[in-house]
Structures are given as C-alpha cells and as structure tokens.
Design a protein around this motif. Structure first.
Motif, PDB file in Angstrom:
ATOM      1  N   ALA A 135       0.991  -1.239   0.036  1.00  0.00           N
ATOM      2  CA  ALA A 135      -0.098   0.131  -0.036  1.00  0.00           C
ATOM      3  C   ALA A 135       0.855   1.277  -0.143  1.00  0.00           C
ATOM      4  O   ALA A 135       0.518   2.341  -0.710  1.00  0.00           O
ATOM      5  CB  ALA A 135      -0.834  -0.138   1.046  1.00  0.00           C
ATOM      6  N   THR A 136       2.006   1.259   0.679  1.00  0.00           N
ATOM      7  CA  THR A 136       2.968   2.446   0.888  1.00  0.00           C
ATOM      8  C   THR A 136       3.628   2.607  -0.459  1.00  0.00           C
ATOM      9  O   THR A 136       3.751   3.626  -0.965  1.00  0.00           O
ATOM     10  CB  THR A 136       4.118   2.147   1.934  1.00  0.00           C
ATOM     11  OG1 THR A 136       3.458   2.002   3.142  1.00  0.00           O
ATOM     12  CG2 THR A 136       4.941   3.383   1.942  1.00  0.00           C
ATOM     13  N   ARG A 137       3.910   1.404  -1.166  1.00  0.00           N
ATOM     14  CA  ARG A 137       4.494   1.516  -2.449  1.00  0.00           C
ATOM     15  C   ARG A 137       3.600   2.156  -3.598  1.00  0.00           C
ATOM     16  O   ARG A 137       3.997   2.889  -4.240  1.00  0.00           O
ATOM     17  CB  ARG A 137       5.136   0.293  -2.954  1.00  0.00           C
ATOM     18  CG  ARG A 137       5.451   0.222  -4.514  1.00  0.00           C
ATOM     19  CD  ARG A 137       5.944  -1.169  -4.893  1.00  0.00           C
ATOM     20  NE  ARG A 137       5.122  -2.248  -4.615  1.00  0.00           N
ATOM     21  CZ  ARG A 137       3.980  -2.551  -5.395  1.00  0.00           C
ATOM     22  NH1 ARG A 137       3.571  -1.509  -6.367  1.00  0.00           N
ATOM     23  NH2 ARG A 137       3.228  -3.505  -4.948  1.00  0.00           N
ATOM     24  N   ILE A 138       2.222   1.791  -3.677  1.00  0.00           N
ATOM     25  CA  ILE A 138       1.548   2.297  -4.490  1.00  0.00           C
ATOM     26  C   ILE A 138       1.017   3.648  -4.458  1.00  0.00           C
ATOM     27  O   ILE A 138       0.872   4.396  -5.136  1.00  0.00           O
ATOM     28  CB  ILE A 138      -0.155   1.476  -4.419  1.00  0.00           C
ATOM     29  CG1 ILE A 138       0.501   0.026  -4.894  1.00  0.00           C
ATOM     30  CG2 ILE A 138      -0.961   2.098  -5.219  1.00  0.00           C
ATOM     31  CD1 ILE A 138      -0.652  -0.922  -4.674  1.00  0.00           C
ATOM     32  N   MET A 139       1.219   4.119  -3.073  1.00  0.00           N
ATOM     33  CA  MET A 139       0.646   5.510  -2.688  1.00  0.00           C
ATOM     34  C   MET A 139       1.947   6.483  -3.354  1.00  0.00           C
ATOM     35  O   MET A 139       1.720   7.397  -4.095  1.00  0.00           O
ATOM     36  CB  MET A 139       0.814   5.838  -1.256  1.00  0.00           C
ATOM     37  CG  MET A 139       0.757   7.355  -0.836  1.00  0.00           C
ATOM     38  SD  MET A 139       0.848   7.471   0.948  1.00  0.00           S
ATOM     39  CE  MET A 139       2.755   7.369   1.047  1.00  0.00           C
ATOM     40  N   ILE A 140       3.140   5.777  -2.977  1.00  0.00           N
ATOM     41  CA  ILE A 140       4.385   6.542  -3.574  1.00  0.00           C
ATOM     42  C   ILE A 140       4.213   6.664  -5.114  1.00  0.00           C
ATOM     43  O   ILE A 140       4.589   7.573  -6.085  1.00  0.00           O
ATOM     44  CB  ILE A 140       5.576   6.086  -3.081  1.00  0.00           C
ATOM     45  CG1 ILE A 140       5.769   6.330  -1.665  1.00  0.00           C
ATOM     46  CG2 ILE A 140       6.871   6.809  -3.768  1.00  0.00           C
ATOM     47  CD1 ILE A 140       5.547   7.730  -1.155  1.00  0.00           C
ATOM     48  N   ASP A 141       4.009   5.388  -5.733  1.00  0.00           N
ATOM     49  CA  ASP A 141       3.819   5.487  -7.308  1.00  0.00           C
ATOM     50  C   ASP A 141       3.162   6.449  -7.837  1.00  0.00           C
ATOM     51  O   ASP A 141       3.111   7.060  -8.911  1.00  0.00           O
ATOM     52  CB  ASP A 141       3.350   4.040  -7.591  1.00  0.00           C
ATOM     53  CG  ASP A 141       4.532   3.016  -7.668  1.00  0.00           C
ATOM     54  OD1 ASP A 141       5.878   3.306  -7.494  1.00  0.00           O
ATOM     55  OD2 ASP A 141       4.354   1.641  -7.875  1.00  0.00           O
ATOM     56  N   GLU A 142       1.757   6.431  -7.079  1.00  0.00           N
ATOM     57  CA  GLU A 142       0.637   7.398  -7.683  1.00  0.00           C
ATOM     58  C   GLU A 142       1.069   8.765  -7.569  1.00  0.00           C
ATOM     59  O   GLU A 142       0.781   9.521  -8.582  1.00  0.00           O
ATOM     60  CB  GLU A 142      -0.490   6.792  -6.798  1.00  0.00           C
ATOM     61  CG  GLU A 142      -2.036   7.482  -7.339  1.00  0.00           C
ATOM     62  CD  GLU A 142      -2.331   7.280  -8.579  1.00  0.00           C
ATOM     63  OE1 GLU A 142      -3.278   7.675  -9.282  1.00  0.00           O
ATOM     64  OE2 GLU A 142      -2.084   6.001  -9.033  1.00  0.00           O
ATOM     65  N   HIS A 143       1.458   9.233  -6.342  1.00  0.00           N
ATOM     66  CA  HIS A 143       1.657  10.523  -6.241  1.00  0.00           C
ATOM     67  C   HIS A 143       2.879  11.080  -6.417  1.00  0.00           C
ATOM     68  O   HIS A 143       3.159  11.998  -7.128  1.00  0.00           O
ATOM     69  CB  HIS A 143       1.158  10.964  -4.640  1.00  0.00           C
ATOM     70  CG  HIS A 143      -0.158  10.665  -4.260  1.00  0.00           C
ATOM     71  ND1 HIS A 143      -0.481  10.530  -3.056  1.00  0.00           N
ATOM     72  CD2 HIS A 143      -1.286  10.458  -4.960  1.00  0.00           C
ATOM     73  CE1 HIS A 143      -2.033  10.429  -2.973  1.00  0.00           C
ATOM     74  NE2 HIS A 143      -2.403  10.230  -4.335  1.00  0.00           N
ATOM     75  N   MET A 144       3.992  10.620  -6.092  1.00  0.00           N
ATOM     76  CA  MET A 144       5.276  10.937  -6.400  1.00  0.00           C
ATOM     77  C   MET A 144       5.624  10.695  -7.797  1.00  0.00           C
ATOM     78  O   MET A 144       6.493  11.668  -8.473  1.00  0.00           O
ATOM     79  CB  MET A 144       6.335  10.364  -5.514  1.00  0.00           C
ATOM     80  CG  MET A 144       7.594  10.656  -5.353  1.00  0.00           C
ATOM     81  SD  MET A 144       8.691  10.499  -4.024  1.00  0.00           S
ATOM     82  CE  MET A 144       7.975  11.280  -2.479  1.00  0.00           C
ATOM     83  N   TYR A 145       5.360   9.726  -8.283  1.00  0.00           N
ATOM     84  CA  TYR A 145       6.079   9.521  -9.711  1.00  0.00           C
ATOM     85  C   TYR A 145       5.187  10.380 -10.781  1.00  0.00           C
ATOM     86  O   TYR A 145       5.702  10.922 -11.572  1.00  0.00           O
ATOM     87  CB  TYR A 145       5.635   8.136 -10.339  1.00  0.00           C
ATOM     88  CG  TYR A 145       5.914   7.897 -11.706  1.00  0.00           C
ATOM     89  CD1 TYR A 145       7.189   7.913 -12.233  1.00  0.00           C
ATOM     90  CD2 TYR A 145       4.957   7.662 -12.814  1.00  0.00           C
ATOM     91  CE1 TYR A 145       7.481   7.891 -13.499  1.00  0.00           C
ATOM     92  CE2 TYR A 145       4.838   7.540 -14.018  1.00  0.00           C
ATOM     93  CZ  TYR A 145       6.300   7.599 -14.392  1.00  0.00           C
ATOM     94  OH  TYR A 145       6.332   7.498 -15.830  1.00  0.00           O
ATOM     95  N   TRP A 146       4.085  10.588 -10.601  1.00  0.00           N
ATOM     96  CA  TRP A 146       3.040  11.253 -11.552  1.00  0.00           C
ATOM     97  C   TRP A 146       3.206  12.825 -11.200  1.00  0.00           C
ATOM     98  O   TRP A 146       3.421  13.755 -12.334  1.00  0.00           O
ATOM     99  CB  TRP A 146       1.695  10.809 -11.526  1.00  0.00           C
ATOM    100  CG  TRP A 146       1.465   9.481 -12.376  1.00  0.00           C
ATOM    101  CD1 TRP A 146       1.129   8.434 -11.806  1.00  0.00           C
ATOM    102  CD2 TRP A 146       1.484   9.180 -13.860  1.00  0.00           C
ATOM    103  NE1 TRP A 146       1.086   7.408 -12.760  1.00  0.00           N
ATOM    104  CE2 TRP A 146       1.244   7.803 -14.121  1.00  0.00           C
ATOM    105  CE3 TRP A 146       1.950  10.006 -14.778  1.00  0.00           C
ATOM    106  CZ2 TRP A 146       1.232   7.471 -15.291  1.00  0.00           C
ATOM    107  CZ3 TRP A 146       2.034   9.599 -16.125  1.00  0.00           C
ATOM    108  CH2 TRP A 146       1.509   8.192 -16.263  1.00  0.00           C
TER     109      TRP A 146
END
Length: 304
Positions: free
Chosen positions: A153-164
């Motif tokens: 869940a932590t990884r997906i949050m970072i993928d969603e917000h920090m990457y984009w």
C-alpha cells in the motif's frame, strides 16, 4: 491609374483563393507532422522488436538481461522503475546484465527483461515473476502477509503521487535546458534534427500520459501539495526504522528508493525538495540504500 485599379481588382478577386490555398497547405503540413509524431514511436518499437529477436532470442542461462534506457547523468537509470528493478536485482543477488540498446519491449514500456529467451515487461510484474523463480531463491525480509500488504500500500501511494507529480513537474515546469541535459544519453546516437524531433515527441507523450492518468489536470499548487503530503506520510511510515517495514529490506524498498532517488538526486530545482528538508529520515534512508546496494553508483553514471 488604370494599372493600379487593375492590380487592386486582381487582388480582390484572388485573395480569397490565395488564403484558402495557404490554409490548405498549413492544414496538410500540420496533419503530416501529427501523423509523423504518431508513427515514429511505432517505427522505433518495430525496429526494437526486430533487434530484440536477433540479439536476445538466445541469452545466457539463468542470467537476467535488464533492458532500459542508457545510463543517466544524475542517476544510473533515467526511469525510476528501471532504478527500482536494478536495485531489486542487486538486493536479491540475482545475476544480470545491463542493456541500454533496446529500452522498450513488446509492451512499449521500460524496463523489461529477457530471461532464458523469455521477454517480460513491467517492473512490478518482473519482480513478482523473479520472486517465484526457484533457481534464484529470493529471500528479502521475513515479514508476514499483513506487513507485506502494508508495504504494498505504501509503494502504491508513492507510485501514484510522487511518480506522476514528478512527471508533470519535469515535463511541464522544469527548466527545459536542465531537462534536456538529463535525457541527453537517450538521444545521443541521433543527429541534432532527430534529437529535437524525438525530444518534442517524448515531452508531448509524457504530458499526455499525465493528463490521461489525472495528475496532469491539476494546478501546479495542487500537485506540489499532494506530493508534499505523500512525502510527509512516507516519513511517518518510515519513522526510525532502517527499512520501510523494519530492520530487514523488502522488495518495496527497491521501489521506494527508485522514486526517492529520482526526486532527491535527479530533480534539480524541484519545489518538493522543501518537504525533504523537513523529512531528514527519508534523506538518510535514500543515502543508506544507495551506499548498501550502489557502491559503484558514480561508475554507472553517463558523462554529461
């Protein structure tokens, strides 16, 4: 006098047709450029596939061939997902070879791998596949299902917000000279005309992807705010732990490191750096991961 009137009459009678002809030429040129921008990526994907079949149809047994963009100037991998995957390979001690010649695979994504003649795309799908490969015996961490779900869940949050958020900042707000220098290795083999043409195509595509995903529709202030809040949340999750889930590293650390490294080392002038000043544990964590798994970091950077 009569000649002047004749010229004026000629212009009045023909200007409409001249304007229509100019419009037709402009429209045709615009369509040609648009079609070319759409077809060029397909051409390079097709060319890459032919090269892949010729070169990697037979690869060393049980050795991962990591395909992605050439080495970057500020980070070894230009893509955070490529850095994630290569870090994972190092953490899991999986033998691999780096290939920067064919960055995009059959899904037109980077990174991708070849393993025993089989091609696999998408960094997370690759990691999940390699985790199940008995030959490698991957053992990262000793966490239960609940803890691993927490990491996911932590990884997906970072993928969603920090990457984009990073994509929008890079391709819409970052100084273009700085950005071009960062991506210079990607177009090094082309002449200056093709480099400029391809660069415009990359910028257009990344902006389009960010718009389709949703982040690109937000204002600059909204994007920075979302990235900062996610950074603060990640800092709280990490706390005083050595790794994201505890004292042992997990595959999610590779993903989080890939994005944090891009944000800290490869985003000069980014507004979200202020958030990292308030989260020293994230800076320490990123530096720790770099020292542990990338002692040869500088050796894997491209020359500016």
């Amino acid at each position: 006098m009569g000649g002047g009137l004749g010229l004026n009459r000629f212009i009045r009678e023909n200007v409409h047709e001249m304007l229509i002809d100019c419009f037709d030429i402009l429209l045709f040129s615009t369509i040609c450029v648009f079609v070319l921008l759409k077809l060029l990526p397909l051409y390079f994907v097709h060319k890459a596939r032919r090269g892949i079949k010729a070169k990697w149809s037979t690869s060393p047994k049980d050795v991962v061939i990591l395909h992605t963009t050439p080495r970057g100037v500020l980070t070894p991998c230009i893509s955070p997902f490529a850095l994630k995957l290569e870090t994972y390979l190092r953490m899991a001690k999986i033998p691999y070879k780096f290939d920067g010649e064919f960055p995009f695979g059959k899904k037109a994504k980077t990174p991708w791998i070849t393993l025993n003649g089989k091609h696999i795309a998408d960094s997370q799908l690759i990691i999940e596949t390699l985790n199940k490969y008995e030959k490698f015996e991957v053992k990262l961490g000793n966490y239960n299902e609940t803890e691993r779900a927490y990491g996911r869940a932590t990884r997906i949050m970072i993928d969603e917000h920090m990457y984009w958020g990073g994509v929008v900042w890079r391709f819409s707000y970052c100084d273009q000279k700085v950005l071009k220098a960062m991506y210079k290795p990607l177009f090094k083999k082309y002449n200056w005309i093709m480099r400029e043409f391809l660069w415009r195509g990359v910028v257009s595509k990344m902006r389009g992807l960010a718009w389709a995903q949703g982040t690109g529709r937000h204002s600059y202030e909204e994007i920075v705010s979302t990235m900062n809040e996610s950074t603060f949340a990640l800092s709280k999750i990490l706390g005083n732990k050595k790794f994201i889930l505890g004292d042992l590293p997990s595959e999610d650390d590779a993903a989080i490191f890939g994005l944090l490294a891009q944000a800290l080392y490869s985003s000069p002038g980014a507004p979200f750096h202020d958030a990292f000043d308030k989260c020293p544990n994230l800076v320490e964590y990123t530096n720790r991961m770099k020292e542990l798994y990338w002692p040869d970091w500088d050796d894997n950077l491209a020359k500016p």
